[in-house]
Design a protein around this motif. Structure first.
Motif, PDB file in Angstrom:
ATOM      1  N   VAL A 147     -13.135  -8.668   2.942  1.00 25.80           N
ATOM      2  CA  VAL A 147     -13.085  -8.986   1.516  1.00 25.80           C
ATOM      3  C   VAL A 147     -11.810  -8.392   0.945  1.00 25.80           C
ATOM      4  N   VAL A 148     -11.122  -9.155   0.083  1.00 26.99           N
ATOM      5  CA  VAL A 148      -9.890  -8.651  -0.519  1.00 26.99           C
ATOM      6  C   VAL A 148      -9.917  -8.915  -2.017  1.00 26.99           C
ATOM      7  N   GLY A 149      -9.525  -7.898  -2.780  1.00 28.81           N
ATOM      8  CA  GLY A 149      -9.371  -8.065  -4.212  1.00 28.81           C
ATOM      9  C   GLY A 149      -8.022  -8.708  -4.515  1.00 28.81           C
ATOM     10  N   VAL A 150      -8.013  -9.685  -5.425  1.00 28.38           N
ATOM     11  CA  VAL A 150      -6.806 -10.470  -5.692  1.00 28.38           C
ATOM     12  C   VAL A 150      -6.213 -10.097  -7.044  1.00 28.38           C
ATOM     13  N   ASP A 151      -4.936  -9.753  -7.042  1.00 35.41           N
ATOM     14  CA  ASP A 151      -4.144  -9.693  -8.265  1.00 35.41           C
ATOM     15  C   ASP A 151      -2.701 -10.034  -7.898  1.00 35.41           C
ATOM     16  N   ASP A 152      -1.845 -10.160  -8.917  1.00 33.69           N
ATOM     17  CA  ASP A 152      -0.479 -10.607  -8.657  1.00 33.69           C
ATOM     18  C   ASP A 152       0.527  -9.465  -8.611  1.00 33.69           C
ATOM     19  N   ALA A 158       0.604  -7.372  -1.033  1.00 29.86           N
ATOM     20  CA  ALA A 158       0.576  -6.700   0.271  1.00 29.86           C
ATOM     21  C   ALA A 158      -0.846  -6.615   0.803  1.00 29.86           C
ATOM     22  N   ALA A 159      -1.824  -6.406  -0.080  1.00 31.83           N
ATOM     23  CA  ALA A 159      -3.227  -6.343   0.333  1.00 31.83           C
ATOM     24  C   ALA A 159      -3.686  -7.685   0.897  1.00 31.83           C
ATOM     25  N   LEU A 246     -13.168  -3.815   3.198  1.00 27.87           N
ATOM     26  CA  LEU A 246     -12.687  -4.260   1.895  1.00 27.87           C
ATOM     27  C   LEU A 246     -11.245  -3.802   1.760  1.00 27.87           C
ATOM     28  N   VAL A 247     -10.371  -4.679   1.268  1.00 30.71           N
ATOM     29  CA  VAL A 247      -8.957  -4.348   1.100  1.00 30.71           C
ATOM     30  C   VAL A 247      -8.591  -4.505  -0.371  1.00 30.71           C
ATOM     31  N   VAL A 248      -7.969  -3.462  -0.939  1.00 30.23           N
ATOM     32  CA  VAL A 248      -7.531  -3.513  -2.337  1.00 30.23           C
ATOM     33  C   VAL A 248      -6.123  -2.949  -2.455  1.00 30.23           C
ATOM     34  N   GLY A 249      -5.368  -3.458  -3.425  1.00 32.66           N
ATOM     35  CA  GLY A 249      -4.087  -2.867  -3.750  1.00 32.66           C
ATOM     36  C   GLY A 249      -4.293  -1.619  -4.585  1.00 32.66           C
ATOM     37  N   ASP A 250      -3.345  -0.679  -4.501  1.00 35.69           N
ATOM     38  CA  ASP A 250      -3.550   0.606  -5.170  1.00 35.69           C
ATOM     39  C   ASP A 250      -3.388   0.513  -6.679  1.00 35.69           C
ATOM     40  N   SER A 251      -2.445  -0.275  -7.178  1.00 37.73           N
ATOM     41  CA  SER A 251      -2.198  -0.344  -8.614  1.00 37.73           C
ATOM     42  C   SER A 251      -1.239  -1.496  -8.898  1.00 37.73           C
ATOM     43  N   ARG A 252      -0.863  -1.638 -10.152  1.00 35.66           N
ATOM     44  CA  ARG A 252       0.056  -2.698 -10.548  1.00 35.66           C
ATOM     45  C   ARG A 252       1.501  -2.201 -10.602  1.00 35.66           C
ATOM     46  N   SER A 274     -18.399   0.184   1.678  1.00 35.05           N
ATOM     47  CA  SER A 274     -18.022  -0.306   3.001  1.00 35.05           C
ATOM     48  C   SER A 274     -16.686   0.322   3.371  1.00 35.05           C
ATOM     49  N   PRO A 275     -16.287   0.266   4.644  1.00 33.47           N
ATOM     50  CA  PRO A 275     -14.935   0.728   4.974  1.00 33.47           C
ATOM     51  C   PRO A 275     -13.913   0.030   4.087  1.00 33.47           C
ATOM     52  N   THR A 276     -13.067   0.814   3.439  1.00 34.34           N
ATOM     53  CA  THR A 276     -12.155   0.284   2.423  1.00 34.34           C
ATOM     54  C   THR A 276     -10.727   0.736   2.708  1.00 34.34           C
ATOM     55  N   ILE A 277      -9.802  -0.211   2.702  1.00 28.69           N
ATOM     56  CA  ILE A 277      -8.389   0.084   2.887  1.00 28.69           C
ATOM     57  C   ILE A 277      -7.671  -0.077   1.558  1.00 28.69           C
ATOM     58  N   VAL A 278      -6.993   0.983   1.140  1.00 27.92           N
ATOM     59  CA  VAL A 278      -6.160   0.936  -0.057  1.00 27.92           C
ATOM     60  C   VAL A 278      -4.722   0.706   0.398  1.00 27.92           C
TER      61      VAL A 278
END
Length: 299
Positions: A147-152, A158-159, A246-252, A274-278
């Motif tokens: 699962v990946v969180g989406v932003d621009d 990179a996530a 789960l994969v998320v970007g750290d910030s904007r 869940s195991p999460t990658i920042v």
């Protein structure tokens, strides 16, 4: 993003063992080396030399035990160990870089929204400038999918690449999630229907671009996309509860910087399920970048 080394922060706990298993499993697929790092907290130094020696001896025994455990697992040919002294999360953060995945375990397993825990894993993600994996002490054999969180943002893009490569490596489905809802604590009840529809349309447009990027990078994987109307951190943890990662970007922020953890990543890590990658924004470089959409090589 090419990961050449996994550094696991170990302390003898059950979550630490979970982090070791997770790192070795991923390093085996990446052909990367694994280093177990134990940090002897230097705050003990204020109480005398004899106690320092005692703490160091205990730290060496603990690290030896963790190395023995790691070697009992399969795929540990490149295993290394490192004993250092200092403030644990600051030292671990300094060991990382863009091609090193820092991995730590956590006791946290979600269901605690609104409670501010003093999480060391959150501190590590806040200090690091390279990728960080937070692994809860929960059964992972039945987990499936990425699962990946989406932003621009730069880190968000990179996530996407990291998540696409993981889904390819693990031959599993990738779910891309974008929240059109408010940030945590905001009230949506009074929003007009037109405003809600506008936010939903913006989220779908952003998701469509993210899916297109993922398809260019990894054309063979199955991709699902979801727009949710909940605060993003809560939604991501809920959707990823049975996911492998789960994969998320750290910030904007445009570039990785210590202390730059954004609100969504912060909320995710406070309530990790869940195991999460920042993933942090890549460092600025003066040379030409890798072409967008270049396929990840699977070993």
């Amino acid at each position: 993003m090419e990961i050449r080394r996994y550094i696991v922060g170990v302390d003898g706990s059950l979550p630490s063992r979970a982090a070791i298993r997770w790192a070795i499993g991923h390093a085996r697929q990446d052909g990367a080396e694994v280093t177990l790092a134990h940090v002897a907290d230097d705050e003990w130094g204020a109480v005398g030399v004899e106690l320092i020696d005692e703490v160091d001896a205990g730290a060496r025994r603990l690290l030896d035990e963790e190395v023995a455990y790691a070697r009992s697992l399969q795929g540990t040919a490149g295993l290394k160990a490192e004993l250092v002294r200092g403030s644990p999360m600051a030292v671990l953060a300094a060991l990382g870089d863009a091609e090193t995945m820092l991995v730590v375990g956590t006791h946290k397993t979600g269901f605690h929204y609104g409670r501010a825990f003093g999480s060391r894993s959150l501190q590590l993600a806040n200090l690091a400038v390279g990728p960080v994996a937070i692994v809860p002490d929960t059964e992972s054999r039945l987990r499936r999918g990425v699962v990946v969180g989406v932003d621009d943002s730069t880190a968000g893009i990179a996530a996407l690449d990291v998540a696409a490569d993981l889904a390819c490596d693990h031959n599993c489905e990738l779910t891309a999630v974008r929240s059109s809802g408010p940030s945590a604590g905001a009230d949506r009840r009074d929003a007009e229907a037109e405003v809600i529809t506008h936010h939903d349309d913006e989220a779908r447009t952003l998701l469509a671009g993210a899916v297109e990027r993922i398809r260019r990078r990894q054309p063979g994987i199955t991709i699902r996309s979801r727009v949710v109307r909940r605060p993003p951190g809560a939604a991501l943890n809920d959707i990823a509860r049975s996911a492998e990662v789960l994969v998320v970007g750290d910030s904007r922020r445009e570039q990785a910087q210590p202390g730059g953890l954004g609100s969504v990543a912060y909320d995710v890590l406070l309530n990790v399920s869940s195991p999460t990658i920042v993933v942090h924004a890549p460092p600025a470089v003066s040379t030409a970048q890798e072409p967008e959409g270049e396929a990840h090589v699977v070993r």
